[in-house]
Enzyme design. Structure first.
Site, mmCIF file in Angstrom:
data_model
loop_
_atom_site.group_PDB
_atom_site.id
_atom_site.type_symbol
_atom_site.label_atom_id
_atom_site.label_comp_id
_atom_site.label_asym_id
_atom_site.label_seq_id
_atom_site.Cartn_x
_atom_site.Cartn_y
_atom_site.Cartn_z
ATOM 1 C CB CYS A 1 -8.156 4.171 11.527
ATOM 2 S SG CYS A 1 -10.112 3.776 11.978
ATOM 3 C CB CYS A 2 -6.000 4.531 16.495
ATOM 4 S SG CYS A 2 -6.087 2.717 16.692
ATOM 5 C CB CYS B 1 -12.434 -1.126 17.237
ATOM 6 S SG CYS B 1 -12.383 0.544 17.685
ATOM 7 C CB CYS C 1 -8.773 -3.437 15.434
ATOM 8 S SG CYS C 1 -8.853 -2.597 14.172
ATOM 9 C CB CYS D 1 -4.906 2.604 20.023
ATOM 10 S SG CYS D 1 -5.293 3.272 21.646
HETATM 11 S S1 SF4 Z 1 -9.076 -0.105 16.817
HETATM 12 FE FE1 SF4 Z 1 -9.187 -0.335 14.484
HETATM 13 S S2 SF4 Z 1 -11.171 0.332 13.999
HETATM 14 FE FE2 SF4 Z 1 -10.514 1.263 16.111
HETATM 15 S S3 SF4 Z 1 -10.067 3.343 15.834
HETATM 16 FE FE3 SF4 Z 1 -8.421 1.857 15.881
HETATM 17 S S4 SF4 Z 1 -7.775 1.237 13.798
HETATM 18 FE FE4 SF4 Z 1 -9.606 2.121 13.792
#
Ligand code: SF4
Length: 247
Positions: free
Chosen positions: A123-124, A205, A208, A234
């Protein structure tokens, strides 16, 4: 102590003058070296407010961008607008590919980040790393990272050559403490993310990030459900080759 009370202690921090001078010197040096190929990507965290103020005050030619992952807190989006209004600038939004995001959600669900560390990192990668990597291709960039933010950041140097993204990375606030940052923000009357008044230490985010408690380092509210090593970064800041000073 409330942030407004801390501001009254400004005169007790004479080292701030040198901190600011050294940071501005590094920013100016980076701009002289890379000119329009230098950008500042900000997550609009508290250190970012200091960076934006110094850039707009001393080297306003530097382009400022921010990652809009599509998962940000409303407070962060409000701060974006406040900063643009205060400085009369445009902080360009960099967004992930809608196709990559749609494919990821279709394959793994919208809450994939809670299912495993590897899916969180995916996701990151999709929402943060890939769009920023495209934006920083062939460029140098500034960061607002500080040594005191976490154990992992203790080893950072002011200048990193051949980082995983871009051609060089500069860390002008490396020697600043969290209190130094807050003194600057309050003394200069800068806008900041309202979530900091709700005990958030570092803001990313919405799903998170959580508030932190006394004794936790400020990044411990990021991906708090993972073990410490996995949760610290991340993927935006990996594999540096360091250069101690930038003269
Ligand atoms: S911080 Fe969380 S929602 Fe944002 S990109 Fe990374 S995993 Fe995805």
């Amino acid at each position: 102590m409330e942030h407004k009370d801390k501001a009254a202690l400004w005169t007790l921090r004479p080292h701030m003058e040198n901190l600011i001078l050294n940071s501005v010197k590094l920013i100016r040096g980076a701009h002289e070296e890379y000119s329009s190929n230098l950008v500042y990507p900000t997550s609009l965290g508290i250190s970012g407010n200091v960076m934006i103020d110094m850039i707009c005050t001393y080297v306003p030619e530097i382009k400022i961008i921010t990652l809009d992952t599509g998962m940000l807190h409303p407070e962060t989006l409000q701060l974006h607008q406040k900063l643009e209004a205060k400085y009369g600038i445009v902080i360009e939004r960099i967004k992930p590919s809608v196709f990559e995001v749609a494919s990821m959600i279709e394959n793994h669900g919208v809450d994939l980040y809670r299912k495993s560390v590897s899916l969180r990192k995916l996701c990151c990668e999709v929402r943060k790393v890939n769009p920023l990597k495209d934006e920083l291709h062939g460029k140098a960039w500034l960061t607002g990272r500080r040594s005191d933010q976490s154990d992992i950041r203790l080893e950072l140097e002011q200048v990193e050559l051949n980082p995983s993204m871009g051609v060089a990375k500069f860390n002008p606030l490396l020697s600043w403490s969290r209190d130094d940052i807050w003194f600057y923000v309050l003394k200069m009357g800068l806008p900041y993310n309202n979530l900091f008044d709700q005990h958030y230490g570092s803001i990313g985010c919405a799903p998170c990030t959580r508030a932190v408690t006394v004794g936790e380092d400020e990044r411990s509210g990021r991906w708090w459900w993972e073990n410490k090593d996995a949760a610290s970064e991340c993927g935006l800041h990996m594999n540096p080759i360091s250069r101690q000073t930038h003269e």
